[in-house]
Design a protein around this motif. Structure first.
Motif, mmCIF file in Angstrom:
data_model
loop_
_atom_site.group_PDB
_atom_site.id
_atom_site.type_symbol
_atom_site.label_atom_id
_atom_site.label_comp_id
_atom_site.label_asym_id
_atom_site.label_seq_id
_atom_site.Cartn_x
_atom_site.Cartn_y
_atom_site.Cartn_z
ATOM 1 N N ASN A 119 0.817 -1.207 0.000
ATOM 2 C CA ASN A 119 0.000 0.000 0.000
ATOM 3 C C ASN A 119 0.856 1.265 0.000
ATOM 4 O O ASN A 119 1.778 1.399 0.786
ATOM 5 C CB ASN A 119 -0.915 -0.025 1.230
ATOM 6 N N ARG A 120 0.517 2.197 -0.904
ATOM 7 C CA ARG A 120 1.197 3.494 -0.972
ATOM 8 C C ARG A 120 0.154 4.597 -1.093
ATOM 9 O O ARG A 120 -0.908 4.386 -1.665
ATOM 10 C CB ARG A 120 2.137 3.550 -2.177
ATOM 11 N N ASN A 121 0.501 5.771 -0.599
ATOM 12 C CA ASN A 121 -0.410 6.910 -0.765
ATOM 13 C C ASN A 121 -0.212 7.528 -2.154
ATOM 14 O O ASN A 121 0.636 7.070 -2.930
ATOM 15 C CB ASN A 121 -0.248 7.931 0.373
ATOM 16 N N LYS A 122 -0.975 8.577 -2.468
ATOM 17 C CA LYS A 122 -0.930 9.129 -3.828
ATOM 18 C C LYS A 122 0.396 9.804 -4.154
ATOM 19 O O LYS A 122 0.701 10.043 -5.315
ATOM 20 C CB LYS A 122 -2.106 10.068 -4.077
ATOM 21 N N LYS A 123 1.221 10.092 -3.155
ATOM 22 C CA LYS A 123 2.552 10.656 -3.403
ATOM 23 C C LYS A 123 3.622 9.568 -3.509
ATOM 24 O O LYS A 123 4.790 9.871 -3.713
ATOM 25 C CB LYS A 123 2.920 11.650 -2.305
ATOM 26 N N GLY A 124 3.208 8.311 -3.338
ATOM 27 C CA GLY A 124 4.137 7.191 -3.500
ATOM 28 C C GLY A 124 4.769 6.689 -2.212
ATOM 29 O O GLY A 124 5.570 5.750 -2.237
ATOM 30 N N TYR A 125 4.415 7.285 -1.077
ATOM 31 C CA TYR A 125 4.982 6.845 0.198
ATOM 32 C C TYR A 125 4.264 5.592 0.680
ATOM 33 O O TYR A 125 3.034 5.530 0.695
ATOM 34 C CB TYR A 125 4.856 7.944 1.263
ATOM 35 N N ARG A 157 2.701 2.739 3.086
ATOM 36 C CA ARG A 157 1.923 2.748 4.329
ATOM 37 C C ARG A 157 1.914 1.331 4.899
ATOM 38 O O ARG A 157 1.809 0.365 4.140
ATOM 39 C CB ARG A 157 0.489 3.230 4.056
ATOM 40 N N SER A 216 9.036 5.681 -2.208
ATOM 41 C CA SER A 216 8.728 4.295 -1.849
ATOM 42 C C SER A 216 9.935 3.553 -1.270
ATOM 43 O O SER A 216 9.816 2.410 -0.861
ATOM 44 C CB SER A 216 8.174 3.533 -3.066
#
Length: 150
Positions: free
Chosen positions: A29-35, A37, A73
């Protein structure tokens, strides 16, 4: 009857990482900025922050985990370092990732406006009135203390 096998935090974490020659990329799972989670103790945490804590221990206070590699990421501990919110902003600016000029959502001017201000020959007061800005801001634009990139 066999007991339930409990995976460690590290085991759960590592199975969501793809190691390359440079970065260790978070593939879950990643947020919309690519980090990345990752769920830790019932909370959805940043994967790079969890990577730091697995490698180096608990982070105290309002400390951020920043990326040397600029890959959101990436969770490779040697690509991460600790800093404040201000350190993060300085790092971003040093690497040329800050929104400058027109790309800054608060900007009142365009590149064309800045060029006009610098070349018009009009007084600072007149330009300030024309553009609805403070005289100091106009002076700083003319002297290239602001909008240095133009």
């Amino acid at each position: 009857m066999a007991g339930k096998v409990t995976r460690t935090l590290r085991d759960r974490f590592v199975e969501k990482v793809k190691k390359t020659n440079s970065c260790w990329n978070w593939i879950a799972n990643r947020n919309k900025k690519g980090y990345g989670r990752f769920w830790v103790n019932g909370k959805n945490e940043f994967a790079h922050r969890t990577a730091w804590e697995i490698a180096f221990g608990k982070i105290n206070g309002d400390v951020r985990v920043l990326h040397r590699c600029d890959n959101p990421s990436c969770v490779k501990p040697t690509h991460l370092f600790l800093g404040t919110h201000a350190d993060n902003g300085l790092d971003k600016a040093r690497k040329g990732r800050s929104a400058k000029g027109e790309k800054n959502g608060n900007s009142k001017l365009s590149v064309e406006d800045v060029i006009f201000i610098r070349n018009s020959g009009n007084s600072v007061s007149e330009l300030a009135d024309d553009f609805g800005m403070d005289r100091t801001q106009i002076w700083n634009i003319i002297k290239r203390k602001q909008w240095k990139h133009v």
